[in-house]
Design an enzyme around this catalytic site. Sequence first.
Site, short mmCIF file in Angstrom:
data_model
loop_
_atom_site.label_atom_id
_atom_site.label_comp_id
_atom_site.label_asym_id
_atom_site.label_seq_id
_atom_site.Cartn_x
_atom_site.Cartn_y
_atom_site.Cartn_z
N SER A 1 41.21 41.07 32.71
CA SER A 1 40.38 41.06 33.93
C SER A 1 40.90 41.96 35.03
O SER A 1 40.33 41.98 36.12
CB SER A 1 40.31 39.65 34.52
OG SER A 1 40.14 38.69 33.56
N THR B 1 41.72 37.52 37.27
CA THR B 1 41.69 38.27 38.53
C THR B 1 42.75 37.70 39.45
O THR B 1 42.81 36.49 39.65
CB THR B 1 40.32 38.11 39.22
OG1 THR B 1 39.36 38.80 38.45
CG2 THR B 1 40.34 38.66 40.63
N THR C 1 41.05 43.43 40.51
CA THR C 1 40.31 43.01 39.32
C THR C 1 39.61 44.19 38.66
O THR C 1 39.38 45.22 39.30
CB THR C 1 39.24 41.97 39.73
OG1 THR C 1 38.64 41.42 38.56
CG2 THR C 1 38.13 42.58 40.56
N ARG D 1 28.13 47.85 39.41
CA ARG D 1 28.31 46.54 40.07
C ARG D 1 29.68 46.44 40.74
O ARG D 1 30.70 46.82 40.17
CB ARG D 1 28.15 45.44 39.03
CG ARG D 1 28.24 44.01 39.59
CD ARG D 1 29.63 43.43 39.44
NE ARG D 1 29.68 42.02 39.81
CZ ARG D 1 30.79 41.32 39.92
NH1 ARG D 1 31.96 41.91 39.69
NH2 ARG D 1 30.79 40.05 40.28
N THR E 1 38.33 33.66 43.49
CA THR E 1 38.16 34.17 42.14
C THR E 1 36.92 33.50 41.55
O THR E 1 36.44 32.50 42.07
CB THR E 1 39.41 33.90 41.28
OG1 THR E 1 39.21 34.45 39.97
CG2 THR E 1 39.70 32.42 41.14
N GLY E 2 36.41 34.08 40.47
CA GLY E 2 35.21 33.52 39.88
C GLY E 2 34.04 34.46 40.03
O GLY E 2 34.22 35.67 40.16
#
Length: 326
Positions: A85, A187, A205, A215, A238-239
């Site tokens: 990641s 990340t 990340t 993106r 994060t996420g």
Amino acid sequence: MVNRRRFLGLGPLIGLFPSLAFRSTQPQPTTTPGPTAQPGPLVISTWKQPKAHAAAQAVLEQGKRAIDIVEAGVRVPEADPNDTSVGYGGLPDRDGRVTLDACIMDEHGNAGSVTYLENIMHAISVARAVMEKTPHVMLSGEGAQKFALANGFKKENLLTPAAKAAWQNWLKTAKYKPVINIERHDTIGMLAIDKAGNISGACTTSGLAFKMNGRVGDSPIIGAGLFVDNEIGGACATGLGELVMRTCGSFLVVELMRQGRTPQQACEEAALRIVKKQDYKDIQVGFIAVNKQGETGAYSIQPGFNYTLTQNGQTQVTDARSYLKK
Ligand code: SD4
């Protein structure tokens, strides 16, 4: 809403019952004390990051600034081909390109960021150079790469054979649903308090695997993936970045601490804001935070989020509390 007159009217009561001051219409946090409450230097980061913490701690012990500590820490996963990641070895977008997002913030409120950076391993150090050497906060894509090369960074291929194979396998179905694997991402968002008591943070990340080309997530956005106010504290997220960006997640956590929440309460309330307003069922968002007193907090929507904390030379990985239970 508590209007000003009503708020002033509540003054004497708030003195007796301080929790009244923080009532909101949001779902209420379930817990109050943070996992730790110890002043002094520390390092906290998202996910299980013992190697990053060893590097960060070594810099901390040299008495360097928090910004040096977090930069040294997050450079470790950036260079790790097995971390899928972040940086080298990060999974590519759907066009097979590894594009990096990173940001950094120091104790003076200075910030630097890069988005959609290709072929440069240490995005965090480029972000720091943007902060220190340009009049800007954020550089993107080709411009960010051009700036990095002009500042001595090396161009290299970040797509490892393993990441390429994973991408080729994904191409067989090429199904993209922005549902995050709730169990595993790496990340890294890292916050440190140095020996002088100053706070800085870094976040880096390769973003969501197989994302649309172009993106950009929350991680390089000051206020979303990271925010630091040295008077108050710092936070990282994060996420699924889209949910964090829509709620200015890390800024929100720091502002909640400014209003008096502990880091734990602030992380919980920021996560609950997402739960209340967005479709959260299959996605993960996690926050970590630290305040000026050295209290820390961590919270996520789904179970499975953990964080690493180094304090007094001891490093520990702990499961964060979560809104949904196992
Ligand atoms: C993103 N927040 O690009 C990042 C992804 C992440 O662990 O945190 N992965 O949306």
